[in-house]
Design an enzyme around this catalytic site. Structure first.
Site, PDB file in Angstrom:
ATOM      1  N   GLU A 149       2.740  35.202 -18.403  1.00 51.83           N
ATOM      2  CA  GLU A 149       3.964  35.977 -18.638  1.00 51.83           C
ATOM      3  C   GLU A 149       3.863  36.850 -19.890  1.00 51.83           C
ATOM      4  O   GLU A 149       4.816  37.011 -20.650  1.00 51.83           O
ATOM      5  CB  GLU A 149       5.179  35.047 -18.708  1.00 51.83           C
ATOM      6  CG  GLU A 149       5.230  34.076 -17.529  1.00 51.83           C
ATOM      7  CD  GLU A 149       6.523  33.286 -17.433  1.00 51.83           C
ATOM      8  OE1 GLU A 149       7.554  33.735 -17.982  1.00 51.83           O
ATOM      9  OE2 GLU A 149       6.505  32.221 -16.787  1.00 51.83           O
TER      10      GLU A 149
ATOM     11  N   GLU B 251       9.155  24.984 -18.182  1.00 56.20           N
ATOM     12  CA  GLU B 251      10.175  24.997 -19.237  1.00 56.20           C
ATOM     13  C   GLU B 251      11.014  23.718 -19.286  1.00 56.20           C
ATOM     14  O   GLU B 251      12.234  23.749 -19.213  1.00 56.20           O
ATOM     15  CB  GLU B 251      11.065  26.229 -19.072  1.00 56.20           C
ATOM     16  CG  GLU B 251      10.286  27.534 -19.159  1.00 56.20           C
ATOM     17  CD  GLU B 251      11.128  28.772 -18.871  1.00 56.20           C
ATOM     18  OE1 GLU B 251      12.354  28.643 -18.680  1.00 56.20           O
ATOM     19  OE2 GLU B 251      10.557  29.876 -18.844  1.00 56.20           O
TER      20      GLU B 251
END
Length: 376
Positions: free
Chosen positions: A267, A162
Site C-alpha cells: 500500500e 489491521e
C-alpha cells in the site's frame, strides 16, 4: 615502411582493435535503457500495484499497458473485501474476483489476495453474531471458501488486516469481542488448511512506530509459538515526505525479518497534503472538515514538491535495495494519482499526488528517480 613490416604491425594491432570494439559493445549493453519497473527490479523483489474494477476489466488501454509493462504483481484494491465478496450469509459473489485472477494470469503476474479478515468494509450481517462458536464457524467458512476457490492460483494472502491499535494492543474488532484473541491464529490456521502452499501475511499501517511494531512482533510470535503457519508481514507504506524517517523504516524491516518471515512493503504512497492535527494513522473511518489550507494544490503540483517527492521515493528505494534479501514485494496503492484513496481521505474533495504516474498517466519525476537507481 616495407610491406612485411606493415603486415607485422597489423597483426599486432588487430587484437587490440577487436578488444576495444568488444569493450564498447559491452559498455553499451551495460548502459542500455531500463524500460520498466518490473524489469529493473526483477532480481530484487516483485513490483506491484493495487488495481480497481475498471483496471481489472481493462476499460482503458493505456492503464492496462502501464500495469502490464511496469508491474509483475497485483493486489485487488477493494473487491476481495468481505462486504463485496460475501454480502449475505449464504451468498458469495466471485464475479469480480474471478476477473481479477484472470487479469493476473493473463499478464503472468504474482497475485496477492487482500484481505480475508478485517474490521472495516465488513459483510453487514456479521455484527448480528454474538456467540463465539457461531462466529468461529462463520469465519472459518468465509476463509476456507475463498482461499479454496483460488487454491494454487493466488500466491499470497493478507489473512488478517489491521488488528492492532497504535499502542500495540489488539483492536476491539467484532472478532476480538466475540472470539477473543484466538481468532488471529485460527484465521491463519484455516487459511493454511485451505491452501498449504500460498504465503500468509499479517498486514497493518504505521508498522514503523515502536509501540505498534512491538505489538506486531508479539502478535506474530504468538501465532508462530502455536505452530501455525505465518510467512510474512505487510508494512503498509502510507507515508509522508518527512515521516517516517529512513532509519525508522530500516529498523522495522530488520526487526520483522528477524522473526524468520518475509517482509512486504504494501500500500505504498506518499501523502503530500497537510495532515489534520488529530489524524490517527491510516484508519479509513476518520473524517475531517474541508478547508482551502488543507487542499493547497487543487490544480497542479509545484515543481519544488515534485522534486521532493522524487527524492523521497529515491531514498526509500535505496533502502529497499539495501535490504532486498528481506523484502519479497513492494506494492503501490494504486497506479495513477487520480485513482488514489488519498484524494478523499481523510477530507473529501482534496487533490493529492502520491503515486508514480500523474492523472494523464504520464510517469512523474518520482518514477524516473526509482528507475535511475537501476539504470547501470
Amino acid at each position: 615502411m616495407t610491406k612485411q613490416l606493415t603486415k607485422y604491425l597489423l597483426i599486432l594491432l588487430i587484437p587490440s582493435l577487436v578488444c576495444v570494439s568488444c569493450k564498447n559493445v559491452e559498455e553499451k549493453e551495460n548502459q542500455k535503457t531500463v524500460t520498466s519497473l518490473k524489469e529493473a527490479y526483477k532480481s530484487d523483489f516483485y513490483m506491484g500495484a493495487a488495481i480497481n474494477e475498471s483496471q481489472i476489466e481493462e476499460q482503458d488501454s493505456l492503464n492496462t499497458a502501464i500495469i502490464s509493462n511496469d508491474f509483475n504483481s497485483i493486489t485487488a484494491e477493494n473487491i476481495m473485501k468481505s462486504m463485496f465478496v460475501h454480502p449475505e450469509k449464504s451468498v458469495y459473489n466471485f464475479n469480480q474476483t474471478d476477473k481479477f485472477l484472470a487479469f493476473g494470469e493473463k499478464y503472468n503476474m504474482f497475485i496477492h489476495g487482500h484481505t480475508l479478515v478485517w474490521h472495516s468494509q465488513l459483510w453487514p450481517w456479521i455484527a448480528e453474531i454474538q456467540d463465539s462458536t457461531q462466529m468461529a464457524n462463520t469465519l472459518e467458512d468465509h476463509i476456507k471458501t475463498i482461499v479454496s476457490r483460488y487454491k494454487g492460483r493466488i500466491d499470497s494472502w493478507d489473512v488478517v488486516n489491521e488488528a492492532l491499535n497504535e499502542d500495540g494492543t489488539l483492536r476491539e474488532s467484532v472478532f476480538l469481542e466475540v472470539m477473543g484473541a484466538s481468532y488471529l491464529p485460527l484465521s491463519f490456521k484455516w487459511a493454511a488448511v485451505a491452501d498449504p502452499n500460498t504465503d500468509l501475511y499479517y498486514n497493518d499501517y504505521n508498522m514503523t512506530n515502536p509501540d505498534k511494531r512491538n505489538g506486531a512482533i508479539k502478535l506474530i510470535k504468538n501465532i508462530q509459538n502455536q505452530g501455525v503457519k505465518i510467512d510474512g508481514v505487510g508494512m503498509q507504506g502510507h507515508w509522508h515526505l518527512d515521516t517516517p524517517s529512513i532509519e525508522e523504516i530500516e529498523a522495522s524491516i530488520v526487526a520483522y525479518s528477524e522473526l524468520g518471515i518475509k517482509v512486504a512493503i504494501t500500500e505504498l504512497d506518499i501523502n503530500l497534503l497537510p495532515r489534520p492535527e488529530n489524524l490517527q494513522g491510516a484508519e479509513v473511518n476518520q473524517e475531517f472538515e474541508e478547508s482551502e489550507a488543507m487542499n493547497p494544490y487543487p490544480d497542479k503540483l509545484p515543481d519544488a514538491i515534485q522534486n521532493k517527492l522524487a527524492e523521497r521515493y529515491k531514498s526509500i528505494f535505496e533502502l529497499f535495495l539495501k535490504h532486498r534479501d528481506k523484502i519479497s514485494r513492494v506494492t503501490f496503492w494504486g497506479v495513477e494519482d487520480g485513482q488514489s484513496w488519498l484524494n478523499d481521505w481523510p477530507i473529501d474533495g482534496r487533490t493529492n499526488y502520491p503515486l508514480l504516474f500523474d492523472r494523464n498517466l504520464k510517469p512523474k519525476k518520482a518514477y524516473d528517480s526509482i528507475l535511475s537507481l537501476k539504470a547501470n
